[in-house]
Design an enzyme around this catalytic site. Structure first.
Site, PDB file in Angstrom:
ATOM      1  N   MET A  47      -3.952   3.712  -3.599  1.00  0.00           N
ATOM      2  CA  MET A  47      -5.098   3.176  -4.363  1.00  0.00           C
ATOM      3  C   MET A  47      -5.345   3.989  -5.632  1.00  0.00           C
ATOM      4  O   MET A  47      -6.487   4.177  -6.032  1.00  0.00           O
ATOM      5  CB  MET A  47      -6.372   3.205  -3.489  1.00  0.00           C
ATOM      6  CG  MET A  47      -6.216   2.434  -2.211  1.00  0.00           C
ATOM      7  SD  MET A  47      -7.628   2.663  -1.085  1.00  0.00           S
ATOM      8  CE  MET A  47      -7.307   4.305  -0.433  1.00  0.00           C
ATOM      9  N   LYS A  58      -9.655  -8.499   0.877  1.00  0.00           N
ATOM     10  CA  LYS A  58     -10.368  -7.919  -0.241  1.00  0.00           C
ATOM     11  C   LYS A  58      -9.329  -7.889  -1.331  1.00  0.00           C
ATOM     12  O   LYS A  58      -8.256  -7.340  -1.161  1.00  0.00           O
ATOM     13  CB  LYS A  58     -10.774  -6.490   0.049  1.00  0.00           C
ATOM     14  CG  LYS A  58     -11.547  -6.321   1.329  1.00  0.00           C
ATOM     15  CD  LYS A  58     -11.730  -4.834   1.575  1.00  0.00           C
ATOM     16  CE  LYS A  58     -12.386  -4.564   2.898  1.00  0.00           C
ATOM     17  NZ  LYS A  58     -12.463  -3.131   3.158  1.00  0.00           N
ATOM     18  N   ASP A  69      -5.705  -9.511   6.415  1.00  0.00           N
ATOM     19  CA  ASP A  69      -6.034  -8.918   5.123  1.00  0.00           C
ATOM     20  C   ASP A  69      -5.158  -9.424   3.992  1.00  0.00           C
ATOM     21  O   ASP A  69      -4.078  -9.943   4.213  1.00  0.00           O
ATOM     22  CB  ASP A  69      -5.773  -7.412   5.189  1.00  0.00           C
ATOM     23  CG  ASP A  69      -6.997  -6.665   5.634  1.00  0.00           C
ATOM     24  OD1 ASP A  69      -8.052  -7.291   5.777  1.00  0.00           O
ATOM     25  OD2 ASP A  69      -6.882  -5.450   5.835  1.00  0.00           O
TER      26      ASP A  69
HETATM   27  N1  SAH Z   1      -3.512   0.807   5.616  1.00  0.00           N
HETATM   28  C1  SAH Z   1      -2.649   0.663   4.461  1.00  0.00           C
HETATM   29  C2  SAH Z   1      -3.265   1.190   3.206  1.00  0.00           C
HETATM   30  C3  SAH Z   1      -4.445   0.409   2.736  1.00  0.00           C
HETATM   31  S1  SAH Z   1      -5.111   1.063   1.256  1.00  0.00           S
HETATM   32  C4  SAH Z   1      -1.317   1.357   4.750  1.00  0.00           C
HETATM   33  O1  SAH Z   1      -1.196   2.067   5.731  1.00  0.00           O
HETATM   34  O2  SAH Z   1      -0.385   1.155   3.968  1.00  0.00           O
HETATM   35  C5  SAH Z   1      -4.382   0.023   0.040  1.00  0.00           C
HETATM   36  C6  SAH Z   1      -3.369   0.762  -0.772  1.00  0.00           C
HETATM   37  O3  SAH Z   1      -2.159   0.848  -0.048  1.00  0.00           O
HETATM   38  C7  SAH Z   1      -2.987   0.097  -2.054  1.00  0.00           C
HETATM   39  O4  SAH Z   1      -3.909   0.358  -3.077  1.00  0.00           O
HETATM   40  C8  SAH Z   1      -1.660   0.726  -2.344  1.00  0.00           C
HETATM   41  O5  SAH Z   1      -1.814   2.018  -2.856  1.00  0.00           O
HETATM   42  C9  SAH Z   1      -1.102   0.862  -0.947  1.00  0.00           C
HETATM   43  N2  SAH Z   1      -0.173  -0.231  -0.606  1.00  0.00           N
HETATM   44  C10 SAH Z   1      -0.310  -1.139   0.373  1.00  0.00           C
HETATM   45  N3  SAH Z   1       0.772  -1.955   0.440  1.00  0.00           N
HETATM   46  C11 SAH Z   1       1.606  -1.525  -0.523  1.00  0.00           C
HETATM   47  C12 SAH Z   1       2.888  -1.927  -0.960  1.00  0.00           C
HETATM   48  N4  SAH Z   1       3.538  -2.951  -0.388  1.00  0.00           N
HETATM   49  N5  SAH Z   1       3.478  -1.240  -1.968  1.00  0.00           N
HETATM   50  C13 SAH Z   1       2.842  -0.215  -2.568  1.00  0.00           C
HETATM   51  N6  SAH Z   1       1.624   0.200  -2.199  1.00  0.00           N
HETATM   52  C14 SAH Z   1       1.010  -0.426  -1.197  1.00  0.00           C
END
Ligand code: SAH
Length: 510
Positions: A178, A63, A41
Site C-alpha cells: 500500500m 474496497k 474483496d
Molecule cells: N492481505 C493482502 C494485503 C492487503 S493490503 C496480502 O496478504 O497480500 C493491499 C496491498 O497489497 C496493496 O496495496 C498492494 O500493496 C498489495 N497487493 C495485493 N495484491 C497485489 C498484487 N497482485 N500485486 C502487487 N501488490 C499487491
C-alpha cells in the site's frame, strides 16, 4: 452479551492469494465449496468464485482505492449476521488474511459474537509478486532478513511507528504494501536513515496476474520514475540488493505471449486444450464459446434405438457428447450399461474412450487413425451383415454411415445432440473487446467465425475486432474470415493448435 451459536454457523477466513487463481491453497478451495455465502474483496481474483457452490450467495465487500464500498465495521457485522443465520460463510480475502488484510479485526468480531471460525492462510502479495517478478526475497549472497511494512502510514505522522532506522541500516530486503501514494516519502525516509541511494528497488503491480507490470530503479530515482510513468496501485515496493537478481531470474513476464489478451472461440468443451497451450506461453486467455451443445429436436430416434439395443452388433461413438447423451437416454429408460449386453463398442479415439470409462466400459476397438475414415477401416473385416448403431452429432459427416453401409452393414444413425450457436457471448468478453484488452482473436474452424458474426451481428463484429489481430487455423477458416470482411494476420503452415500457437509467438515477437 456474547451470543453463542448453536447451529451450523462457521466462518472461513480464506487467503485468496495474490491474483493468479492457481495460488489459492487446496484447503481454501475446499472451504469455498462448503460455503453458503461468499464475501469477497477487490483484490481476490473473481475467477475463484467458480469454486463456490451453485446457488451460494456472493457478496462483494470490495474496497477500491480510498472508495470504501463498506466500512470495515460493516463487513464485520455482515459476517456475524450471515453466520447467525446458521450459514457457512467464506470470507475470501486477497493474499493472506492476516497480512495487512484486517483479518485480525474480522476475527475479533467473530470471537466477540461467539462464532466459530477457521483461518486458511494464503500466499501474500510480497511472496507472490516477488516470485513472479523473479526476485528471491532472501538470498545468501545478499540478505538474511526480509520485512513486510505498511506504506500506508500517513506521511504527516509525527512519531512514525515504523522503525526507519532498523529498516535502513543493514541489508535486509524490505517490502512495502500500500505504498504507491507515499513512495516519495518512503524512499526519502530510507535514504535519510542511511540506506544508500543506489539501493535497487522494484515496483510490482498486479503481481502474478497477466497484467503484471514491473518498474525497476533505485531509491533515488524510483519515485520520480513512478510519477513519470503513472505507475499505480495495487503494487508492492521491493527494496534491496536481491532486486538485481531479476535480470537473471525473470521468467513470468518474459514469456513470449505475456501480456497478450487472446480470445479463444472454440466450443466450450474443446477450448481447454488450446487455452492451456496459450497460457503456457504466457497469454491472458479469454474463452468465448461460439458453439454450444444442445439436445436433438426430438429424442424419438435415439430412444427407439436404445429400446432395441440388444439387437445391435456394434455401437460406434465418435465424441464425448455422443457418449454423454446416449447414456443419458439409457438412464431415462431406467436402464444402465448392462443393456448393451453382447454389443461390441468402437470409439474414435482415446478421449471418447475416457468418456466411456465413466460408465465402466472399455471399447472393443479404437482405430489407429482417430477419424471417421479410421473407424470404417478398423471395422472393415467384421462389419459385413452386422447391425451398427451410430449415435451422432447433427453436423457429423456422412463418412461412417456411408462407409459402413458400403461394407454391407445395416446402419442406424440417430442424432444424439446438436451443435448450436449460443445466443449471447459472456458480458466480460464484450467488455474486454471494448476496452481493447484483447489483442488477438483466434478462429479454429469456419463455424467459430460464422457463429461469432451471427451472435454479434456483422457490423458489431467488425467494430469490436477493429485493430485486433485475427488468427486462423487454416485456409478454409481464413476464407470464412475474409467473406465477413476480416483480414487474417496469422495463419500457420500446418493445421494444428501447436502450429497456430507457434505462429502467434512469431507474430507477437518484437
Ligand atoms: N492481505 C493482502 C494485503 C492487503 S493490503 C496480502 O496478504 O497480500 C493491499 C496491498 O497489497 C496493496 O496495496 C498492494 O500493496 C498489495 N497487493 C495485493 N495484491 C497485489 C498484487 N497482485 N500485486 C502487487 N501488490 C499487491
Amino acid at each position: 452479551m456474547t451470543h453463542t451459536s448453536d447451529n451450523n454457523s462457521l466462518v472461513y477466513l480464506i487467503g485468496a492469494g495474490p491474483g493468479d487463481p492457481g495460488l489459492i491453497t487446496v484447503r481454501g478451495k475446499e472451504c469455498m465449496g462448503l460455503a453458503d455465502v461468499v464475501v469477497y474483496d477487490y483484490l481476490a481474483n473473481d475467477d475463484l468464485l467458480q469454486y463456490a457452490r451453485p446457488g451460494a450467495e456472493l457478496i462483494y465487500a470490495g474496497k477500491v482505492g480510498g472508495h470504501h464500498n463498506r466500512e470495515q465495521w460493516q463487513i464485520n457485522e455482515l459476517l456475524v449476521e450471515k453466520a447467525r443465520e446458521g450459514r457457512v460463510v467464506a470470507r475470501l480475502k486477497g493474499g493472506d488474511p492476516f497480512v495487512f488484510g484486517r483479518g485480525g479485526e474480522e476475527c475479533e468480531a467473530l470471537v466477540a459474537a461467539g462464532i466459530p471460525f477457521e483461518i486458511v492462510p494464503g500466499v501474500t502479495a510480497a511472496i507472490g509478486a516477488a516470485a513472479y517478478a523473479g526476485i528471491p526475497l532472501t538470498h545468501r549472497d545478499f540478505t538474511t532478513s526480509v520485512a513486510f511494512v505498511t506504506g500506508h502510514e500517513s506521511p504527516g505522522k509525527e512519531a512514525s511507528e515504523i522503525d526507519w532506522e532498523g529498516l535502513s541500516l543493514g541489508s535486509g530486503t524490505v517490502v512495502f504494501y500500500m505504498g504507491m501514494k507515499n513512495l516519495p516519502q518512503i524512499t526519502a525516509n530510507l535514504m535519510a536513515h542511511g540506506r544508500p541511494p543506489e539501493t535497487p528497488v522494484a515496483l510490482v503491480r498486479w503481481g502474478t496476474r497477466p497484467e503484471q507490470e514491473v518498474l525497476a530503479g533505485t531509491l533515488s530515482d524510483i519515485a520520480d520514475k513512478a510519477r513519470r510513468t503513472g505507475f499505480k496501485a495495487p503494487a508492492v515496493t521491493v527494496v534491496g540488493e536481491v532486486v538485481t537478481l531479476r535480470e537473471k531470474l525473470r521468467w513470468f513476464d518474459s514469456r513470449p505471449l505475456f501480456g497478450r489478451g487472446i480470445l479463444v472461440t472454440r466450443a466450450a468443451d474443446q477450448a481447454g486444450e488450446f487455452s492451456a497451450i496459450l497460457r503456457r506461453k504466457g497469454a491472458r486467455v479469454v474463452e468465448c464459446p461460439t458453439i454450444a451443445i444442445a439436445p436433438p429436436e426430438s429424442w424419438d430416434e435415439l430412444d427407439a434405438a436404445v429400446a432395441r439395443l440388444a439387437t445391435f452388433d456394434w455401437v460406434v461413438f465418435t465424441s464425448y457428447n455422443a457418449v454423454r447423451f446416449f447414456f443419458a437416454r439409457l438412464a431415462a429408460q431406467g436402464k444402465d450399461s448392462r443393456a448393451l449386453g453382447p454389443c461390441r463398442i468402437c470409439v474414435v479415439g482415446p478421449k471418447t474412450a475416457e468418456a466411456l470409462a465413466l460408465h465402466g466400459l472399455r471399447p472393443d476397438l479404437i482405430p489407429g487413425d482417430y477419424k471417421g475414415e479410421g473407424v470404417v477401416e478398423a471395422l472393415r473385416s467384421v462389419v459385413s451383415g452386422a447391425r451398427v448403431l451410430f449415435p451422432k452429432g447433427d453436423r457429423a459427416r456422412d463418412v461412417i454411415p456411408a462407409g459402413l453401409a458400403a461394407l454391407g452393414a445395416e446402419v442406424t444413425a440417430p442424432v444424439a445432440y446438436r451443435n448450436v450457436t449460443p445466443e449471447v457471448i459472456p458480458a466480460g468478453v464484450i467488455a474486454d473487446l471494448e476496452a481493447k484488452r484483447i489483442h488477438c482473436v483466434t478462429f479454429t474452424s469456419s463455424s467459430t467465425v460464422e457463429n461469432l458474426a451471427a451472435i454479434l451481428g456483422e457490423n458489431r463484429l467488425l467494430r469490436l475486432l477493429d485493430g485486433v489481430a485475427i488468427a486462423s487455423i487454416g485456409p478454409i477458416t481464413s476464407r470464412s474470415c475474409q467473406e465477413l470482411g476480416l483480414k487474417v494476420d496469422v495463419e500457420p503452415p500446418a493445421y494444428t493448435l501447436e502450429a497456430l500457437t507457434a505462429e502467434l509467438v512469431r507474430f507477437f515477437s518484437p
